[in-house]
Design a protein around this motif. Structure first.
Motif, short mmCIF file in Angstrom:
data_model
loop_
_atom_site.label_atom_id
_atom_site.label_comp_id
_atom_site.label_asym_id
_atom_site.label_seq_id
_atom_site.Cartn_x
_atom_site.Cartn_y
_atom_site.Cartn_z
N LEU A 187 0.86 -1.18 0.00
CA LEU A 187 0.00 0.00 0.00
C LEU A 187 0.90 1.22 0.00
O LEU A 187 1.85 1.30 0.78
CB LEU A 187 -0.87 -0.01 1.26
N THR A 188 0.64 2.17 -0.87
CA THR A 188 1.39 3.42 -0.89
C THR A 188 0.40 4.57 -0.82
O THR A 188 -0.20 4.96 -1.81
CB THR A 188 2.25 3.54 -2.17
N PRO A 189 0.21 5.14 0.37
CA PRO A 189 -0.73 6.26 0.49
C PRO A 189 -0.18 7.52 -0.16
O PRO A 189 1.03 7.71 -0.25
CB PRO A 189 -0.88 6.45 2.00
N ILE A 190 -1.11 8.35 -0.62
CA ILE A 190 -0.76 9.65 -1.19
C ILE A 190 -1.20 10.71 -0.19
O ILE A 190 -2.36 10.76 0.20
CB ILE A 190 -1.47 9.88 -2.54
N LEU A 191 -0.26 11.54 0.24
CA LEU A 191 -0.55 12.61 1.19
C LEU A 191 -0.46 13.96 0.48
O LEU A 191 0.47 14.22 -0.28
CB LEU A 191 0.46 12.58 2.34
N ARG A 192 -1.43 14.80 0.73
CA ARG A 192 -1.46 16.13 0.13
C ARG A 192 -0.48 17.04 0.87
O ARG A 192 -0.44 17.06 2.10
CB ARG A 192 -2.88 16.69 0.23
N PRO B 152 -6.14 16.79 2.79
CA PRO B 152 -5.35 16.89 4.02
C PRO B 152 -6.18 16.42 5.20
O PRO B 152 -7.41 16.49 5.19
CB PRO B 152 -5.04 18.39 4.12
N GLY B 153 -5.50 15.88 6.20
CA GLY B 153 -6.19 15.44 7.40
C GLY B 153 -6.41 13.94 7.49
O GLY B 153 -7.12 13.47 8.37
N ILE B 154 -5.81 13.18 6.59
CA ILE B 154 -5.96 11.72 6.68
C ILE B 154 -5.10 11.20 7.82
O ILE B 154 -4.23 11.89 8.33
CB ILE B 154 -5.60 11.00 5.36
N ALA B 155 -5.34 9.96 8.22
CA ALA B 155 -4.57 9.34 9.29
C ALA B 155 -3.91 8.06 8.78
O ALA B 155 -4.53 7.29 8.06
CB ALA B 155 -5.48 9.02 10.48
N LEU B 156 -2.66 7.87 9.15
CA LEU B 156 -1.90 6.67 8.80
C LEU B 156 -1.35 6.03 10.05
O LEU B 156 -0.92 6.72 10.97
CB LEU B 156 -0.70 7.01 7.91
N ALA C 30 6.42 20.14 16.56
CA ALA C 30 5.93 18.86 17.12
C ALA C 30 6.90 18.34 18.16
O ALA C 30 8.09 18.18 17.89
CB ALA C 30 5.76 17.83 16.01
N LYS C 31 6.38 18.08 19.33
CA LYS C 31 7.13 17.47 20.43
C LYS C 31 6.30 16.27 20.90
O LYS C 31 5.65 16.30 21.94
CB LYS C 31 7.32 18.45 21.59
N PRO C 32 6.28 15.20 20.08
CA PRO C 32 5.35 14.09 20.36
C PRO C 32 5.73 13.30 21.61
O PRO C 32 6.90 13.20 21.97
CB PRO C 32 5.47 13.22 19.11
N GLY C 33 4.70 12.77 22.24
CA GLY C 33 4.90 11.89 23.39
C GLY C 33 4.98 10.44 22.94
O GLY C 33 4.79 10.11 21.77
N LEU C 34 5.25 9.59 23.90
CA LEU C 34 5.28 8.15 23.69
C LEU C 34 4.17 7.59 24.58
O LEU C 34 4.23 7.75 25.80
CB LEU C 34 6.65 7.60 24.09
N GLU C 35 3.16 6.98 23.96
CA GLU C 35 1.99 6.55 24.71
C GLU C 35 1.75 5.06 24.51
O GLU C 35 2.07 4.51 23.46
CB GLU C 35 0.75 7.30 24.22
N ASN D 262 -1.97 16.07 8.16
CA ASN D 262 -2.08 14.61 8.08
C ASN D 262 -1.58 14.00 9.38
O ASN D 262 -0.52 14.38 9.89
CB ASN D 262 -1.28 14.07 6.90
N LYS D 263 -2.35 13.07 9.94
CA LYS D 263 -2.01 12.45 11.22
C LYS D 263 -1.19 11.19 10.98
O LYS D 263 -1.61 10.29 10.25
CB LYS D 263 -3.30 12.11 11.97
N LEU D 264 -0.04 11.12 11.60
CA LEU D 264 0.84 9.96 11.50
C LEU D 264 0.95 9.32 12.87
O LEU D 264 1.31 9.98 13.85
CB LEU D 264 2.23 10.37 11.02
#
Length: 125
Positions: free
Chosen positions: A11-16, A69-73, A95-100, A117-119
């Motif tokens: 699968l190769t998603p396309i992100l805007r 825009p706004g898709i989630a992977l 972005a300073k992401p956490g580890l959950e 886009n949410k990763l």
């Protein structure tokens, strides 16, 4: 009649994207993906490119209508703690992401690219 099997391979998603320099900074410098190729139909046309890291391939497109825009992977990784430390060491301004740990046991890093886009990078536990 001979039975035919279909094997789904990848699968190769396309992100805007809306800004090439921001996209390259985020995907190449922050996330550590590699630029595989770029394509334009001509001068003054939108850019379409592929980035990859390991087995994960993403297409990034400036083309109107290729994606919203706004898709989630969800992207599976091994070594998520090290990946998290690496992300934080980049000191990326946006972005300073956490580890959950998710309710179902996966360890996750959730962040958004500059285009909404949410990763979700996750490691199965």
């Amino acid at each position: 009649m001979e039975e035919t099997t279909i094997k789904v391979k990848s699968l190769t998603p396309i992100l805007r994207i809306f800004d090439v320099s921001m996209a390259k900074d985020f995907y190449l410098n922050v996330l550590g993906f590699s630029l595989d190729w770029e394509h334009r139909y001509g001068e003054n046309f939108p850019l379409y490119l592929q980035v990859s890291r390991g087995a994960c391939k993403l297409h990034l497109s400036e083309h109107f209508g290729d994606s919203s825009p706004g898709i989630a992977l969800r992207i599976e990784v091994e070594g998520i703690e090290y990946f998290h430390k690496t992300l934080l060491s980049k000191d990326y301004k946006y972005a300073k992401p956490g580890l959950e740990v998710a309710d179902w046991g996966d360890t996750e890093i959730r962040l958004r690219d500059p285009f909404g886009n949410k990763l979700v990078f996750y490691e199965n536990r």
